[in-house]
Each structure stands twice: as C-alpha cells, then as structure tokens.
Motif scaffolding. Structure first.
Motif, PDB file in Angstrom:
ATOM      1  N   THR A 186      78.676  79.445   3.528  1.00 18.52           N
ATOM      2  CA  THR A 186      78.085  80.471   2.664  1.00 18.52           C
ATOM      3  C   THR A 186      79.045  81.645   2.467  1.00 18.52           C
ATOM      4  O   THR A 186      79.015  82.299   1.424  1.00 18.52           O
ATOM      5  N   PHE A 187      79.918  81.905   3.451  1.00 23.60           N
ATOM      6  CA  PHE A 187      80.929  82.950   3.287  1.00 23.60           C
ATOM      7  C   PHE A 187      81.831  82.628   2.097  1.00 23.60           C
ATOM      8  O   PHE A 187      82.098  83.489   1.247  1.00 23.60           O
ATOM      9  N   GLY A 212      82.495  77.273 -10.164  1.00 23.96           N
ATOM     10  CA  GLY A 212      82.274  75.841 -10.006  1.00 23.96           C
ATOM     11  C   GLY A 212      82.819  75.292  -8.708  1.00 23.96           C
ATOM     12  O   GLY A 212      82.077  74.720  -7.882  1.00 23.96           O
ATOM     13  N   ALA A 213      84.134  75.449  -8.486  1.00 19.28           N
ATOM     14  CA  ALA A 213      84.736  74.946  -7.255  1.00 19.28           C
ATOM     15  C   ALA A 213      84.250  75.729  -6.041  1.00 19.28           C
ATOM     16  O   ALA A 213      84.187  75.194  -4.925  1.00 19.28           O
ATOM     17  N   GLY A 214      83.885  77.007  -6.257  1.00 17.79           N
ATOM     18  CA  GLY A 214      83.404  77.815  -5.144  1.00 17.79           C
ATOM     19  C   GLY A 214      82.086  77.352  -4.567  1.00 17.79           C
ATOM     20  O   GLY A 214      81.730  77.720  -3.443  1.00 17.79           O
ATOM     21  N   ALA A 262      76.527  85.963   6.350  1.00 15.61           N
ATOM     22  CA  ALA A 262      77.866  85.435   6.065  1.00 15.61           C
ATOM     23  C   ALA A 262      78.102  85.362   4.562  1.00 15.61           C
ATOM     24  O   ALA A 262      79.201  85.669   4.076  1.00 15.61           O
ATOM     25  N   PHE A 263      77.077  84.962   3.827  1.00 15.27           N
ATOM     26  CA  PHE A 263      77.171  84.949   2.362  1.00 15.27           C
ATOM     27  C   PHE A 263      77.453  86.358   1.849  1.00 15.27           C
ATOM     28  O   PHE A 263      78.311  86.564   0.984  1.00 15.27           O
ATOM     29  N   GLY A 264      76.745  87.326   2.386  1.00 11.90           N
ATOM     30  CA  GLY A 264      76.928  88.704   1.947  1.00 11.90           C
ATOM     31  C   GLY A 264      78.292  89.261   2.306  1.00 11.90           C
ATOM     32  O   GLY A 264      78.927  89.949   1.494  1.00 11.90           O
ATOM     33  N   ILE A 265      78.756  88.973   3.518  1.00  7.41           N
ATOM     34  CA  ILE A 265      80.075  89.457   3.924  1.00  7.41           C
ATOM     35  C   ILE A 265      81.157  88.825   3.045  1.00  7.41           C
ATOM     36  O   ILE A 265      82.108  89.502   2.626  1.00  7.41           O
ATOM     37  N   GLY A 266      81.004  87.542   2.739  1.00  7.05           N
ATOM     38  CA  GLY A 266      81.952  86.896   1.836  1.00  7.05           C
ATOM     39  C   GLY A 266      81.938  87.534   0.461  1.00  7.05           C
ATOM     40  O   GLY A 266      82.991  87.775  -0.142  1.00  7.05           O
TER      41      GLY A 266
END
Length: 416
Positions: free
Chosen positions: A313-314, A291-293, A261-265
């Motif tokens: 994580t996306f 920062g906000a992300g 999900a992190f990678g797709i995001g």
C-alpha cells in the motif's frame, strides 16, 4: 502580490487538513462498526456504495455550484453537513440505536457533501495563488491528504476503536469537522471569476460536457480513470479490512497500519513531485504511475504478512499521489478558469461513475472468487488500461505539442 493570499491560504489548508483527518477517522470507524453489527464484506459494500452514490449523483451539481456560488461558502456548507452527519452517527451508536441502514443513509449524506467539496476547492485555489505556485500548492494538499486521511486519522481511529468503541470515534470525527468549519469561518472573501452571463443549469452542464468531449487528453484520462476506479476502489475500500482479518489475523490496529502505510507513501510521493518541475511527458508519466503503480495490490492477495501488505500500500499510495498532483496541476493549467469548477466536477463524475458498482460488487465478488484472486485482478488490469489509453489517444504527441504554460490554453474547437 495578492494581500489576502498567505493568511487565507493557511486557513484553507488548515481546514482541509482537519477535514481529511476526520475522514480518515470515519473510514476505519465505520468499517469496524459494520463488523460490530455482525456484518461482513457484503454489508460493508452497502455502506460504501451509499457513499459513492451520493458522490456520483451530486458531483455535477457541485461543479455548477462552484462556478456560480462563492467557493468559500460552499466549503463552509460541506463542513457543516459533515458535523451534523457524523454527530448523528455518534449519538445513534453510543445509545445503542444504530442500525446498518442508518450508516448507509449517513454515508450517502457524506458522499453528497464530498461532491461539493472538491470542485469548490479546485476552483478556489487558482483564485488565491499565481499559476507558478499551483504545483507546490497541489503538492501540499497531496501531502496532507494521505498523511491525514490514510495515516493519522486511521491510526487514531484504531486506538479509539480498540480502547472504546466505533461510536466514540464517530463523535471525535464530528469535533474535528467542527474545527475545519471554524478555520473556514475565519477566511476573508476571495475574488471569483466574473461571468458575462447567467446560463441555465442544463446549459452550464452541457458546456462542461462539450469541453470534455472536445478535449482529447481530458477524455482519454477520464476514460482510463473510470475503469481504473472500477478495478481498485471496491477491493481497497471494502475488502481490505477482511484481508487483514482473515489472511493475517489482524484487527483494527493492523488495518490502520496498512492504511497508514498507504498514507505515508502518498505523502512521500506528493512531497517528491512538488519539488520537481513537471515532466515534459506529463500525460504518459501520469497514466503509467496510476496503472503500473496499482501492481503491488497483487501482493496483498498473495501474502499473510501485515508488513508486506503495508509495503504494497505504501507503493500504491506513493505512485498514486505523484500522478494526482500532476493531474490537479494539469487541470488548473490547461482548463479555462471559468470552466474549472465544472470540469473538476466532471473529473469526479466521469472517473467515479463506476465507483458505486465497484463498491457494490466487491463484497460478492470477494466472497465468490476469494479475496486473494480479487486483489490479483485489481493489481494486474490497470497496467493494461494505462498502456491502452496512452496509445489509443496518442497522448505522447499531445503532451509534446502542448507544454504546460503559465496560463490555461484556449478552448479547443476540434477533438485533440
């Protein structure tokens, strides 16, 4: 038109894609190999810290090398080291000889190799492409990185580890790194920036540091990044597998899902920004996105659901990727070409200077405060750091005074 550009750029990107895919395989396999050896967060911290130490200790030399040695040759050497290191890990694991200290040593070697990769790649790209194509090219790399390193690589690793063993995943990683090396061997020589004199190593390093301290936007961003990395890298790299296991009852497959999900995001964010024009307020947007992300990391500390962790994580991946594409383009557009390798290595060195500490303390802090509280802090503090950097260094004034032009700006003589 540069006649070598299209064929060799495709080979370069193919090599980068394979290399990132192998890195994603390694990341999941090594976490579950530590668990298979009976280790917990503290033991994974040891391995992760070894990798980050190799990176931080060698990255300045990587930058000097990128400004002195043909970058293509450096990238080939990096991939050869990766093949040998992961192949050794596979042999030890599959013969039952692997111990934790072996993983730490191999991780240190891989981190040291990575220290030479990024400066060489960053200095090579502007030599292959015109300035007006750099944003799109950085968007391509920014898309490949999360897809290969955080989605496809971990997904395959989850399947291989579940079906076979981490050692098999190590062997597959070595094969993929070998493919990356093969693509680089097919590339033709690329012209390098001519230097009028050959300075000493210390003088080269001093010139790079001098540029850093004279350049306000660069110093401000790296000051923020240093503390940002301290807050988030350790929890993500060390504690996330245990959050998945302990809070959600998941295994290697579920961990790979959260990483995917992190990678797709990240891929979505990179594709999005590469189709835009750079924002005029590029420094402000970049720091706020970082920062906000990071704020969704708070949810990881509070939930027991895999889908919530994946959604968090996306968002972190998407916002971080947009900021990273802006940052890479900013360096290539505002830093003089003859300094780009050294400044890229300083980017790594300064911003990642506290990464070994983050890795080392993440395990003990997670066990002391609890995994949930640690992730709440990791998601909250970066927002404050970003706002402080923007205001303290008056970055809105700098970005309006220095819109990104096609050519790098002259070297500053006074602090910005």
């Amino acid at each position: 038109m540069r006649p070598f550009r299209h064929r060799d750029y495709r080979l370069l990107i193919g090599s980068v894609a394979a290399s990132l895919f192998g890195t994603g395989l390694w990341m999941v396999a090594v976490a579950w190999q530590v668990i298979a050896l009976g280790g917990g967060p503290a033991q994974l911290s040891v391995v992760a810290t070894a990798s980050s130490l190799g990176l931080v200790l060698c990255v300045l030399f990587g930058g000097v090398a990128a400004d002195r040695v043909p970058q293509r040759a450096l990238l080939r050497a990096v991939e050869l080291v990766r093949v040998l290191a992961t192949g050794t890990a596979a042999a030890l694991a599959l013969t039952g000889s692997l111990q934790l200290w072996h993983l730490a040593v191999i991780a240190f070697v891989l981190g040291s190799a990575e220290a030479f990769f990024y400066p060489a790649y960053s200095a090579l790209l502007p030599a292959m492409l015109p300035a007006d194509e750099l944003l799109a090219a950085n968007g391509v790399e920014g898309t490949l990185r999360p897809i290969a390193a955080w989605a496809l690589g971990p997904a395959l690793a989850g399947v291989v580890v579940a079906a076979f063993a981490p050692g098999v995943a190590f062997g597959l990683t070595a094969v993929i790194y070998l493919l990356a090396l093969g693509a680089l061997l097919l590339m033709r020589p690329v012209p390098v920036v001519e230097r009028t004199e050959r300075a000493s190593l210390l003088r080269d390093l001093g010139e790079g540091f001098g540029y850093l301290f004279r350049t306000g936007w660069l110093f401000a961003t790296l000051a923020f990044a240093t503390l940002y990395v301290l807050m988030i890298i350790g929890p993500i790299e060390v504690l996330l597998p245990f959050v998945v296991r302990d809070q959600a009852g998941g295994g290697a497959g579920e961990y790979a899902t959260v990483l995917a999900a992190f990678g797709i995001g990240g891929a979505a964010g990179s594709l999005l920004v590469s189709s835009w024009r750079l924002p005029r307020r590029y420094l402000t947007w970049m720091l706020l996105l970082w920062g906000a992300g990071a704020a969704p990391l708070v949810l990881i500390g509070l939930t027991r659901q895999i889908w919530v962790m994946a959604a968090a994580t996306f968002v972190v991946g998407a916002t971080g990727a947009v900021a990273m594409v802006i940052w890479g383009t900013l360096l290539q557009r505002r830093v003089p070409p003859r300094l780009l390798g050294r400044v890229s290595s300083l980017d790594f060195f300064v911003s990642l200077a506290l990464m070994p500490i983050s890795m080392a303390v993440a395990g003990p802090v997670g066990e002391w405060l609890g995994l949930g509280v640690t992730f709440v802090l990791a998601g909250s503090v970066p927002v404050l750091l970003a706002v402080a950097a923007i205001l303290a260094w008056r970055l809105p004034r700098d970005e309006i005074a220095h819109p990104l032009d096609a050519a790098p700006e002259p070297e500053p003589t006074d602090a910005a």
